[in-house]
Design an enzyme around this catalytic site. Structure first.
Site, PDB file in Angstrom:
ATOM      1  N   ARG A  51      66.846  36.373  27.158  1.00 15.86           N
ATOM      2  CA  ARG A  51      68.212  36.394  26.368  1.00 15.86           C
ATOM      3  C   ARG A  51      69.176  36.477  27.005  1.00 15.86           C
ATOM      4  NH1 ARG A  51      67.804  39.748  21.267  1.00 15.86           N
ATOM      5  NH2 ARG A  51      67.870  40.912  22.478  1.00 15.86           N
ATOM      6  N   LYS A 148      50.148  41.840  22.313  1.00 10.59           N
ATOM      7  CA  LYS A 148      49.919  42.322  21.579  1.00 10.59           C
ATOM      8  C   LYS A 148      51.247  43.322  20.621  1.00 10.59           C
ATOM      9  CE  LYS A 148      49.678  47.082  21.710  1.00 10.59           C
ATOM     10  NZ  LYS A 148      49.045  48.833  21.856  1.00 10.59           N
ATOM     11  N   HIS A 178      44.986  44.490  27.013  1.00  6.50           N
ATOM     12  CA  HIS A 178      44.171  44.890  28.605  1.00  6.50           C
ATOM     13  C   HIS A 178      43.418  45.309  28.807  1.00  6.50           C
ATOM     14  CE1 HIS A 178      47.234  48.109  27.401  1.00  6.50           C
ATOM     15  NE2 HIS A 178      46.504  49.358  28.534  1.00  6.50           N
ATOM     16  N   LYS A 182      39.499  45.675  32.486  1.00  5.43           N
ATOM     17  CA  LYS A 182      39.939  46.935  33.214  1.00  5.43           C
ATOM     18  C   LYS A 182      38.277  46.839  33.895  1.00  5.43           C
ATOM     19  CE  LYS A 182      42.264  51.164  30.858  1.00  5.43           C
ATOM     20  NZ  LYS A 182      42.772  51.058  32.135  1.00  5.43           N
ATOM     21  N   GLU A 216      45.847  59.792  24.605  1.00  5.32           N
ATOM     22  CA  GLU A 216      47.306  60.365  24.758  1.00  5.32           C
ATOM     23  C   GLU A 216      47.884  61.043  25.436  1.00  5.32           C
ATOM     24  OE1 GLU A 216      48.668  55.728  25.533  1.00  5.32           O
ATOM     25  OE2 GLU A 216      47.880  56.148  22.867  1.00  5.32           O
ATOM     26  N   ASP A 235      47.821  50.409  15.692  1.00  9.75           N
ATOM     27  CA  ASP A 235      48.429  50.159  17.852  1.00  9.75           C
ATOM     28  C   ASP A 235      47.209  49.833  18.384  1.00  9.75           C
ATOM     29  OD1 ASP A 235      50.744  49.842  19.546  1.00  9.75           O
ATOM     30  OD2 ASP A 235      50.156  52.071  19.590  1.00  9.75           O
ATOM     31  N   HIS A 240      42.873  48.282  20.995  1.00 11.46           N
ATOM     32  CA  HIS A 240      42.083  48.713  22.477  1.00 11.46           C
ATOM     33  C   HIS A 240      40.427  49.103  21.764  1.00 11.46           C
ATOM     34  CE1 HIS A 240      45.025  47.348  23.872  1.00 11.46           C
ATOM     35  NE2 HIS A 240      45.723  48.208  23.580  1.00 11.46           N
ATOM     36  N   LYS A 331      47.774  60.399  20.352  1.00 12.37           N
ATOM     37  CA  LYS A 331      50.077  61.003  21.515  1.00 12.37           C
ATOM     38  C   LYS A 331      49.334  62.256  21.669  1.00 12.37           C
ATOM     39  CE  LYS A 331      51.045  56.549  21.029  1.00 12.37           C
ATOM     40  NZ  LYS A 331      51.506  55.670  21.756  1.00 12.37           N
TER      41      LYS A 331
HETATM   42  P1  NAD Z   1      61.426  45.115  25.743  1.00 10.26           P
HETATM   43  O1  NAD Z   1      62.057  44.893  24.211  1.00 10.26           O
HETATM   44  O2  NAD Z   1      61.553  45.475  26.778  1.00 10.26           O
HETATM   45  O3  NAD Z   1      61.925  42.950  26.254  1.00 10.26           O
HETATM   46  C1  NAD Z   1      62.180  41.991  25.364  1.00 10.26           C
HETATM   47  C2  NAD Z   1      62.634  40.907  26.088  1.00 10.26           C
HETATM   48  O4  NAD Z   1      62.451  39.769  25.019  1.00 10.26           O
HETATM   49  C3  NAD Z   1      63.162  40.895  26.802  1.00 10.26           C
HETATM   50  O5  NAD Z   1      63.562  40.458  28.268  1.00 10.26           O
HETATM   51  C4  NAD Z   1      64.632  40.262  25.941  1.00 10.26           C
HETATM   52  O6  NAD Z   1      65.567  39.552  27.189  1.00 10.26           O
HETATM   53  C5  NAD Z   1      64.080  38.836  25.134  1.00 10.26           C
HETATM   54  N1  NAD Z   1      64.150  37.701  24.222  1.00 10.26           N
HETATM   55  C6  NAD Z   1      64.732  39.243  23.212  1.00 10.26           C
HETATM   56  N2  NAD Z   1      64.869  38.377  22.227  1.00 10.26           N
HETATM   57  C7  NAD Z   1      65.118  36.752  23.130  1.00 10.26           C
HETATM   58  C8  NAD Z   1      65.756  35.308  22.338  1.00 10.26           C
HETATM   59  N3  NAD Z   1      65.700  35.523  21.533  1.00 10.26           N
HETATM   60  N4  NAD Z   1      65.386  34.193  23.054  1.00 10.26           N
HETATM   61  C9  NAD Z   1      64.269  34.914  24.565  1.00 10.26           C
HETATM   62  N5  NAD Z   1      63.873  36.159  24.994  1.00 10.26           N
HETATM   63  C10 NAD Z   1      64.521  37.112  24.428  1.00 10.26           C
HETATM   64  O7  NAD Z   1      60.026  44.572  25.014  1.00 10.26           O
HETATM   65  P2  NAD Z   1      58.745  44.555  25.547  1.00 10.26           P
HETATM   66  O8  NAD Z   1      58.549  46.581  25.811  1.00 10.26           O
HETATM   67  O9  NAD Z   1      58.742  44.346  27.288  1.00 10.26           O
HETATM   68  O10 NAD Z   1      57.452  43.872  24.895  1.00 10.26           O
HETATM   69  C11 NAD Z   1      57.167  42.605  24.788  1.00 10.26           C
HETATM   70  C12 NAD Z   1      56.136  41.754  24.384  1.00 10.26           C
HETATM   71  O11 NAD Z   1      55.318  43.391  24.861  1.00 10.26           O
HETATM   72  C13 NAD Z   1      56.367  43.184  22.496  1.00 10.26           C
HETATM   73  O12 NAD Z   1      55.749  42.277  22.389  1.00 10.26           O
HETATM   74  C14 NAD Z   1      55.091  43.798  22.523  1.00 10.26           C
HETATM   75  O13 NAD Z   1      55.061  44.742  21.737  1.00 10.26           O
HETATM   76  C15 NAD Z   1      54.595  43.870  23.795  1.00 10.26           C
HETATM   77  N6  NAD Z   1      53.778  44.788  24.347  1.00 10.26           N
HETATM   78  C16 NAD Z   1      54.725  45.550  25.546  1.00 10.26           C
HETATM   79  C17 NAD Z   1      53.855  46.944  25.915  1.00 10.26           C
HETATM   80  C18 NAD Z   1      54.963  48.098  27.340  1.00 10.26           C
HETATM   81  O14 NAD Z   1      54.601  48.198  27.813  1.00 10.26           O
HETATM   82  N7  NAD Z   1      56.588  47.889  27.111  1.00 10.26           N
HETATM   83  C19 NAD Z   1      52.484  47.668  25.711  1.00 10.26           C
HETATM   84  C20 NAD Z   1      51.503  46.795  25.115  1.00 10.26           C
HETATM   85  C21 NAD Z   1      52.206  45.626  24.365  1.00 10.26           C
END
Ligand code: NAD
Length: 484
Positions: A51, A148, A178, A182, A216, A235, A240, A331
């Site tokens: 975005r 996820k 993920h 592993k 964790e 979660d 997992h 946690k």
């Molecule tokens: P985040 O909030 O840090 O990033 C979200 C991203 O989505 C940003 O790049 C934002 O610009 C983009 N975005 C939001 N609305 C948008 C739109 N309308 N159009 C285009 N892009 C848009 O989220 P994150 O932590 O990176 O997580 C992303 C996904 O991965 C989620 O589904 C989360 O559940 C999953 N996830 C994250 C982690 C982690 O460690 N962060 C671990 C496992 C799973």
């Protein structure tokens, strides 16, 4: 170790959510490491799409920063970083609108694999899938990778599957867990199905019980609003821990192919008995001198969401009837440990007399820290003093076994992304697996709600609530220590 890296075919990988936390910490640094390992061909391209409004140069700066922070040993090699960044671009795209789609399409090349990584909130998956098709970015060979959480219950998971299925065939959908990427998890399959030693003993006749622990040390601070709607069951357990349970318990697949493996995993989930609520303990971490407790972290002083869960379950099939599986995750526990322990039964008769005590073989499979396996065997304590028995570990630590080459073992995300490009779905969850896992989890969560269940408090840095210890004690067993 001679490098056995096999380069993948040329690809365009679009990372929706390319500016997000997951992309910054895992996906982009992981791709960089695969680039350094020589796995990416000349014509690999990575396009961040999100975005924020920025150009290629600004995105490359953020990628360079992510590599510096999370990129591993090669991050200091400027020439390598620059060569990687040449392959990286950015497009400002709105998943919910029209912005950016035509220009993103213009960046994609013919004749290479197209993969789209949905690293965004699941509420955007449907909109992305729909636009990928309507703007003509994806075809029948393209792949989509989804993160996820995959739904929050059976109903939402079914809807998500149905939405994705409107635009993509199941063979194009890569649902990431993920844990499946592993090294140890794959080694578990190698140990079970590549050796004669274990498989004959891998059943209720010889195995007393199996424990799976994912502990964790982190709190939920910073992601409280997300976590409080989810809890440890959704979660961690539904995905997992269930995946680990499947790999430990499944029958040998006829071959190491995606559907053969996933068919066997699905059978395990379907053979799981419903869990009696007396066999589950929920917990919520308290405050301590240094930081607030769970309820403050989620900004709800009446929250009844669990940050810990321990349960006992049974798989009703010929192999496992009568063998309990104990699962536990939480946690703010004593240490960051993920381990599967296969605890074998006592020898049927001790020829050494009662003073030798009882000794059990335990196969411990560590996912973190120090990925590896240990088999506890009983031997005579060396030296004089009669026949005294002692348990010693036969240890296989991957880092030690591989020596300096251990750095080259890809981490879970790296391996899984390369599998997407290779078109190998073995280590990804199939839609029916995810639904079956929710079908087992939903009644547990519904039961808590119906009974107004309140989680038991536990001290930060502990092994969880006292009741979780009792869950095993009353069966005459005990949890393996969560070592600090
Ligand atoms: P985040 O909030 O840090 O990033 C979200 C991203 O989505 C940003 O790049 C934002 O610009 C983009 N975005 C939001 N609305 C948008 C739109 N309308 N159009 C285009 N892009 C848009 O989220 P994150 O932590 O990176 O997580 C992303 C996904 O991965 C989620 O589904 C989360 O559940 C999953 N996830 C994250 C982690 C982690 O460690 N962060 C671990 C496992 C799973």
């Amino acid at each position: 170790m001679v490098s056995r890296v096999i380069p993948v075919d040329g690809f365009d990988l679009v990372i929706f959510g390319g500016t997000g936390d997951l992309a910054r910490r895992k996906i982009l640094p992981g791709l960089f490491r695969r680039f350094c390992a020589g796995q990416m061909p000349e014509d690999a391209r990575i396009i961040g799409a999100a975005r924020s409004e920025m150009d290629d140069a600004a995105f490359r700066d953020t990628v360079a920063e992510a590599i510096r922070e999370f990129g591993g040993a090669h991050r200091a090699d400027k020439a390598q970083v620059d060569a990687f960044l040449e392959r990286v671009g950015y497009e400002h795209v709105d998943a919910m609108g029209e912005t950016g789609w035509e220009t993103l399409k213009g960046r994609l090349r013919d004749g290479v694999i197209r993969a789209f990584y949905f690293s965004v909130a699941p509420s955007l998956f449907g909109a992305l899938a729909e636009r990928l098709r309507s703007f003509g970015l994806a075809d029948d060979d393209s792949r989509v990778v989804v993160e996820k959480p995959f739904g929050k219950d059976l109903e939402t998971a079914k809807k998500l599957n149905a939405t994705l299925a409107e635009h993509f065939d199941e063979t194009q959908i890569y649902r990431i867990d993920h844990y499946l990427g592993k090294e140890t998890v794959q080694n578990l399959m190698a140990v079970r199905f590549g050796n004669m030693l274990f498989e004959p003993l891998w059943n209720a006749q010889y195995v007393d019980h199996i424990q799976i622990t994912v502990a964790e040390t982190v709190s939920v601070a910073g992601r409280g609003s997300y976590y409080d709607k989810s809890g440890a069951m959704r979660d961690m357990v539904q995905n997992h821990l269930m995946q680990l349970l499947c790999l430990i318990a499944m029958e040998p697949p006829a071959r190491f192919s995606p559907d053969a493996v996933r068919d066997e995993k699905l059978k395990v989930i379907r053979a799981l008995d419903p869990v009696d609520h007396h066999q589950i303990v929920r917990g919520q971490y308290d405050a301590d001198d240094t930081q607030p407790g769970y309820r403050t972290h989620v900004d709800d002083l009446r929250s009844t969401t669990e940050s810990f869960v321990a349960l006992k379950c049974h798989i009703s099939n010929w192999r496992w009837a009568g063998t309990p599986f104990y699962l536990r995750t939480g946690k703010m526990l004593r240490s960051r440990t993920s381990e599967i322990a296969v605890v074998f039964k006592d020898a049927p008769h001790s020829i050494f007399g009662p003073e030798a005590g009882t000794h059990r073989n335990v196969l411990s499979i560590r996912l973190q820290p120090n990925e590896g396996m240990t088999l506890g065997v009983t031997i005579k304590e060396p030296g004089p003093g009669g026949m005294r028995l002692v348990d010693v570990p036969l240890d296989m630590s991957f880092a030690e076994a591989l020596g300096p080459d251990a750095e080259e073992v890809p981490d879970a995300y790296e391996r899984l992304i390369m599998d997407v490009i290779r078109g190998n779905q073995t280590l990804f969850m199939r839609g029916d697996e995810v639904e079956a896992a929710w079908a087992w989890t939903d009644p547990i969560i519904a039961g808590w709600k119906r009974r107004g269940d309140v989680p038991k408090p536990y001290d930060p840095g502990s092994s969880g609530p006292e009741d979780a210890l009792m869950l095993m004690h009353r069966d005459g067993r005990k949890w393996r220590e969560i070592k600090s």
